[in-house]
Write a protein that holds these residues in place. Structure first.
Motif, PDB file in Angstrom:
ATOM      1  N   ILE A 208       0.834  -1.199   0.000  1.00 10.92           N
ATOM      2  CA  ILE A 208       0.000   0.000   0.000  1.00 10.92           C
ATOM      3  C   ILE A 208       0.872   1.254   0.000  1.00 10.92           C
ATOM      4  O   ILE A 208       0.375   2.363  -0.180  1.00 10.92           O
ATOM      5  CB  ILE A 208      -0.972   0.025   1.201  1.00 10.92           C
ATOM      6  N   TYR A 209       2.170   1.065   0.197  1.00  8.33           N
ATOM      7  CA  TYR A 209       3.126   2.173   0.133  1.00  8.33           C
ATOM      8  C   TYR A 209       3.712   2.204  -1.274  1.00  8.33           C
ATOM      9  O   TYR A 209       4.206   1.194  -1.774  1.00  8.33           O
ATOM     10  CB  TYR A 209       4.237   1.990   1.169  1.00  8.33           C
ATOM     11  N   ILE A 210       3.665   3.375  -1.922  1.00  8.84           N
ATOM     12  CA  ILE A 210       3.994   3.408  -3.349  1.00  8.84           C
ATOM     13  C   ILE A 210       4.496   4.802  -3.720  1.00  8.84           C
ATOM     14  O   ILE A 210       4.616   5.681  -2.862  1.00  8.84           O
ATOM     15  CB  ILE A 210       2.763   2.980  -4.171  1.00  8.84           C
ATOM     16  N   ASP A 211       4.773   5.032  -4.991  1.00  5.75           N
ATOM     17  CA  ASP A 211       5.402   6.251  -5.505  1.00  5.75           C
ATOM     18  C   ASP A 211       6.748   6.463  -4.825  1.00  5.75           C
ATOM     19  O   ASP A 211       6.900   7.313  -3.945  1.00  5.75           O
ATOM     20  CB  ASP A 211       4.491   7.467  -5.342  1.00  5.75           C
ATOM     21  N   ASN A 212       7.704   5.663  -5.244  1.00  5.10           N
ATOM     22  CA  ASN A 212       9.002   5.630  -4.577  1.00  5.10           C
ATOM     23  C   ASN A 212       9.991   6.614  -5.184  1.00  5.10           C
ATOM     24  O   ASN A 212       9.940   6.928  -6.367  1.00  5.10           O
ATOM     25  CB  ASN A 212       9.583   4.212  -4.661  1.00  5.10           C
ATOM     26  N   ARG A 213      10.900   7.058  -4.353  1.00  3.76           N
ATOM     27  CA  ARG A 213      12.065   7.810  -4.819  1.00  3.76           C
ATOM     28  C   ARG A 213      13.264   7.400  -3.970  1.00  3.76           C
ATOM     29  O   ARG A 213      13.111   6.677  -2.980  1.00  3.76           O
ATOM     30  CB  ARG A 213      11.838   9.322  -4.758  1.00  3.76           C
ATOM     31  N   GLY A 214      14.423   7.820  -4.372  1.00  6.86           N
ATOM     32  CA  GLY A 214      15.621   7.447  -3.625  1.00  6.86           C
ATOM     33  C   GLY A 214      16.549   8.626  -3.437  1.00  6.86           C
ATOM     34  O   GLY A 214      16.528   9.586  -4.224  1.00  6.86           O
ATOM     35  N   VAL A 215      17.361   8.545  -2.401  1.00  6.94           N
ATOM     36  CA  VAL A 215      18.364   9.577  -2.140  1.00  6.94           C
ATOM     37  C   VAL A 215      19.694   8.888  -1.858  1.00  6.94           C
ATOM     38  O   VAL A 215      19.732   7.800  -1.257  1.00  6.94           O
ATOM     39  CB  VAL A 215      17.970  10.469  -0.942  1.00  6.94           C
ATOM     40  N   PRO A 216      20.813   9.501  -2.277  1.00  2.54           N
ATOM     41  CA  PRO A 216      22.120   8.885  -1.995  1.00  2.54           C
ATOM     42  C   PRO A 216      22.458   8.977  -0.506  1.00  2.54           C
ATOM     43  O   PRO A 216      22.142   9.977   0.148  1.00  2.54           O
ATOM     44  CB  PRO A 216      23.080   9.708  -2.843  1.00  2.54           C
ATOM     45  N   LEU A 217      23.095   7.958   0.019  1.00  2.87           N
ATOM     46  CA  LEU A 217      23.531   7.970   1.400  1.00  2.87           C
ATOM     47  C   LEU A 217      24.723   8.912   1.558  1.00  2.87           C
ATOM     48  O   LEU A 217      25.489   9.124   0.610  1.00  2.87           O
ATOM     49  CB  LEU A 217      23.919   6.562   1.842  1.00  2.87           C
ATOM     50  N   PRO A 218      24.895   9.492   2.754  1.00  3.54           N
ATOM     51  CA  PRO A 218      26.034  10.401   2.969  1.00  3.54           C
ATOM     52  C   PRO A 218      27.384   9.751   2.654  1.00  3.54           C
ATOM     53  O   PRO A 218      28.317  10.425   2.242  1.00  3.54           O
ATOM     54  CB  PRO A 218      25.914  10.753   4.462  1.00  3.54           C
ATOM     55  N   SER A 219      27.469   8.444   2.824  1.00  4.55           N
ATOM     56  CA  SER A 219      28.714   7.731   2.548  1.00  4.55           C
ATOM     57  C   SER A 219      29.010   7.616   1.052  1.00  4.55           C
ATOM     58  O   SER A 219      30.125   7.240   0.669  1.00  4.55           O
ATOM     59  CB  SER A 219      28.645   6.325   3.138  1.00  4.55           C
ATOM     60  N   GLU A 220      27.992   7.905   0.228  1.00  3.15           N
ATOM     61  CA  GLU A 220      28.083   7.742  -1.219  1.00  3.15           C
ATOM     62  C   GLU A 220      28.321   6.283  -1.622  1.00  3.15           C
ATOM     63  O   GLU A 220      28.758   5.996  -2.740  1.00  3.15           O
ATOM     64  CB  GLU A 220      29.179   8.633  -1.806  1.00  3.15           C
ATOM     65  N   GLN A 221      27.980   5.362  -0.716  1.00  5.48           N
ATOM     66  CA  GLN A 221      28.154   3.938  -0.980  1.00  5.48           C
ATOM     67  C   GLN A 221      26.844   3.237  -1.326  1.00  5.48           C
ATOM     68  O   GLN A 221      26.810   2.022  -1.484  1.00  5.48           O
ATOM     69  CB  GLN A 221      28.788   3.253   0.242  1.00  5.48           C
ATOM     70  N   LEU A 224      19.148   5.182  -0.456  1.00  2.00           N
ATOM     71  CA  LEU A 224      18.009   4.843   0.392  1.00  2.00           C
ATOM     72  C   LEU A 224      16.740   5.087  -0.417  1.00  2.00           C
ATOM     73  O   LEU A 224      16.490   6.203  -0.882  1.00  2.00           O
ATOM     74  CB  LEU A 224      17.985   5.702   1.655  1.00  2.00           C
ATOM     75  N   GLY A 225      15.951   4.024  -0.613  1.00  2.00           N
ATOM     76  CA  GLY A 225      14.687   4.165  -1.322  1.00  2.00           C
ATOM     77  C   GLY A 225      13.519   4.154  -0.358  1.00  2.00           C
ATOM     78  O   GLY A 225      13.543   3.437   0.650  1.00  2.00           O
ATOM     79  N   PHE A 226      12.490   4.937  -0.639  1.00  3.70           N
ATOM     80  CA  PHE A 226      11.329   5.007   0.242  1.00  3.70           C
ATOM     81  C   PHE A 226      10.125   5.476  -0.548  1.00  3.70           C
ATOM     82  O   PHE A 226      10.242   6.013  -1.646  1.00  3.70           O
ATOM     83  CB  PHE A 226      11.585   5.952   1.421  1.00  3.70           C
ATOM     84  N   SER A 227       8.948   5.266   0.006  1.00  4.06           N
ATOM     85  CA  SER A 227       7.691   5.629  -0.640  1.00  4.06           C
ATOM     86  C   SER A 227       7.224   7.005  -0.183  1.00  4.06           C
ATOM     87  O   SER A 227       7.387   7.367   0.976  1.00  4.06           O
ATOM     88  CB  SER A 227       6.614   4.587  -0.328  1.00  4.06           C
TER      89      SER A 227
END
Length: 270
Positions: A208-221, A224-227
């Motif tokens: 039921i959680y949808i429309d995802n986007r992601g952001v780079p982690l501070p470590s650049e390694q 992180l994806g989330f809805s």
């Protein structure tokens, strides 16, 4: 879904097959792809122009093989072209509402990525672009007011009388395992229509959680994806797939075999 295989996407379109039978291929609902949107527009146009023939047809197939989602409104447009808005609006709501998590990062993504892509592909004056811009503007107001959620509700008017189904023949929804996101929303709509038979292979499932986007982690390694949003009161459960009434045992790429099988099902075989 298994491994790194790529979904086979038959060309979007509508055609006659066998006798008094129609095959409607909807392998994507991606409203950010101008080629997809042009093809869906053409499907809607043909259905509208030849609606009397489709309503009187013996068989109508909605083929969503390879469809991994996009904009749910595209599937609804196709359904309304055939059954009419009154029939579709009379169906029980598929969900009660949507809550968007409000944040500056989400707002920037919605405007600078999603909206910008729509403007680039379709132009400022496109109806879908204008509708999405109005949504983004409203979302920005929620950010400015420090709201936790931006909420959308989808009330349906009370149905005062039953609406008769204008489609007299057998209607089939053909799915494969790639059906996800807006394709599942289209399946929600189709199975709610009286007389539609689900065939093919079991669909995918989504949360039921949808429309995802992601952001780079501070470590650049990594990322992180989330809805960004959650459905409230969705009829289809959390991570629930659709299992067809009739399973196709052959290859999902065997177009001719599938056509013969559909005609057999329509004539009472299984």
């Amino acid at each position: 879904l298994v491994g790194a295989a790529t979904a086979r996407k038959p060309p979007i379109g509508i055609r006659e097959f066998d006798d008094r039978s129609w095959w409607i291929t909807l392998s994507s609902f991606n409203s950010s792809d101008s080629t997809v949107m042009s093809a869906i527009d053409e499907v809607v146009s043909v259905i509208s122009e030849r609606r009397a023939e489709l309503m009187a047809a013996d068989v109508v197939v909605f083929d969503v093989r390879g469809n991994q989602g996009g904009n749910s409104a595209n599937g609804q447009r196709v359904a309304e072209a055939l059954w009419g808005e009154a029939v579709i609006e009379a169906l029980p709501p598929l969900w009660e509402g949507i809550d968007w998590r409000v944040s500056v990062g989400n707002a920037e993504f919605l405007r600078n990525f999603n909206l910008a892509r729509m403007v680039r592909n379709f132009g400022e004056d496109n109806e879908d672009t204008r509708t999405y811009r109005a949504f983004v503007d409203a979302y920005d107001l929620a950010v400015a007011s420090n709201a936790l959620f931006y909420s959308e509700s989808f009330p349906r008017l009370p149905q005062r009388a039953a609406v008769s189904n204008p489609v007299g023949g057998r209607v089939f929804l053909l799915t494969d395992a790639w059906c996800a996101s807006a394709c599942l929303n289209f399946a929600d709509l189709m199975v709610a229509i009286d007389g539609v038979t689900h065939i093919g292979a079991e669909t995918g499932a989504d949360a039921i959680y949808i429309d995802n986007r992601g952001v780079p982690l501070p470590s650049e390694q990594g990322w992180l994806g989330f809805s960004m949003k959650v459905y409230r009161g969705r009829v289809r459960g959390h991570n629930v797939s659709y299992v067809p009434e009739y399973f196709w045992e052959g290859s999902m790429t065997d177009d001719e075999g599938l056509e013969r099988w559909v005609i057999e099902l329509a004539s009472g075989g299984n």
